[in-house]
Design an enzyme around this catalytic site. Sequence first.
Site, PDB file in Angstrom:
ATOM      1  N   VAL A  57       1.048  -1.276  -0.116  1.00  0.00           N
ATOM      2  CA  VAL A  57      -0.376   0.149  -0.179  1.00  0.00           C
ATOM      3  C   VAL A  57       0.935   0.804  -0.251  1.00  0.00           C
ATOM      4  CG1 VAL A  57      -1.851   1.080   1.404  1.00  0.00           C
ATOM      5  CG2 VAL A  57      -1.778  -0.848   1.396  1.00  0.00           C
ATOM      6  N   TYR A 151      13.410  14.951  17.957  1.00  0.00           N
ATOM      7  CA  TYR A 151      12.667  13.688  17.130  1.00  0.00           C
ATOM      8  C   TYR A 151      12.107  12.761  18.848  1.00  0.00           C
ATOM      9  CZ  TYR A 151      14.004   8.946  16.594  1.00  0.00           C
ATOM     10  OH  TYR A 151      14.285   7.596  16.630  1.00  0.00           O
ATOM     11  N   ALA A 153      11.410  14.817  21.420  1.00  0.00           N
ATOM     12  CA  ALA A 153       9.344  14.886  21.311  1.00  0.00           C
ATOM     13  C   ALA A 153       8.476  14.315  20.444  1.00  0.00           C
ATOM     14  CB  ALA A 153       9.134  16.396  21.329  1.00  0.00           C
ATOM     15  N   SER A 154       9.384  13.879  19.442  1.00  0.00           N
ATOM     16  CA  SER A 154       8.210  12.882  18.642  1.00  0.00           C
ATOM     17  C   SER A 154       8.444  11.838  19.529  1.00  0.00           C
ATOM     18  CB  SER A 154       8.193  12.595  17.376  1.00  0.00           C
ATOM     19  OG  SER A 154      10.041  12.354  17.248  1.00  0.00           O
ATOM     20  N   LYS A 155       8.825  11.181  19.715  1.00  0.00           N
ATOM     21  CA  LYS A 155       9.224   9.647  20.704  1.00  0.00           C
ATOM     22  C   LYS A 155       8.634   9.383  21.979  1.00  0.00           C
ATOM     23  CE  LYS A 155      10.925   7.875  16.989  1.00  0.00           C
ATOM     24  NZ  LYS A 155       9.855   6.655  16.325  1.00  0.00           N
TER      25      LYS A 155
END
Length: 256
Positions: A57, A151, A153-155
């Site tokens: 996909v 990074y 903050a995102s993880k």
Amino acid sequence: MSARTVMIAGGAGGMGIATALRFAAGGDRIVVADLEGPRLDEAKGRIAAVGTEVLGVGFDIRSVPACREAVEAAVAWGGGIDVLVNAAGVWLEGPSVQVSEQDWDRVLDINLKGAFFLTAAATPHLIASRGAVINIASDAGLVGNNGAAVYCASKGGLVLLSKALALELAPHGVRVNAVCPADVATPMIEYQATAYGDGDPEGYKRRLLSHYPQGDRARFIKAEEVAELIHFLCEPGSAPLTGAALPIDFGVTAGY
């Protein structure tokens, strides 16, 4: 056990393809979802070579409508979704004062927003199958990494998202866990070393390994080792495990 439908976002990347191959080896059918292109085609070929059914996909995880359409395609093909693995991710490092709004949006959209909306779209199907969600976070989602604030903050957000969703979906029999690897020997680590190594990629990698407690014996984690943990977390024997953020990091986050 009958074959499950396993959807892997970021499935053409290093940890994504390793995870896909691990589930395929167990007889599960695989939905490999990633950006359209040669890398996705190559991943489909590698999975098909194991002898399992595979659907590719092509989608952009930053787009909420694309997340919903990817889930619809997976369900139409596989009859449902038993396991969702959010493996899509990008790295960014450098001083925070140099981070642009576009940098922030790209990292948060891929590493966090996409995982949220893909899981939200898949939730009715996961409830129907009493399935499992694995979010690939990072050691940087458990402790701060100097020079990688965006990074982290995102993880870190992905870790707490996993815990919150685990509580929300537990009454429906769906388990949600975060896997938190340290540095993994994938194309991403090679990108980091080239992009941020100041012309010395091998020196960059040595600096990463210098933080490992193994000293001279330190090595990067293998993508297959992460895949093995992910596979275990989706098996019946791991039923009590939900809402966990499990480091696989050679002890990097254990302390000093």
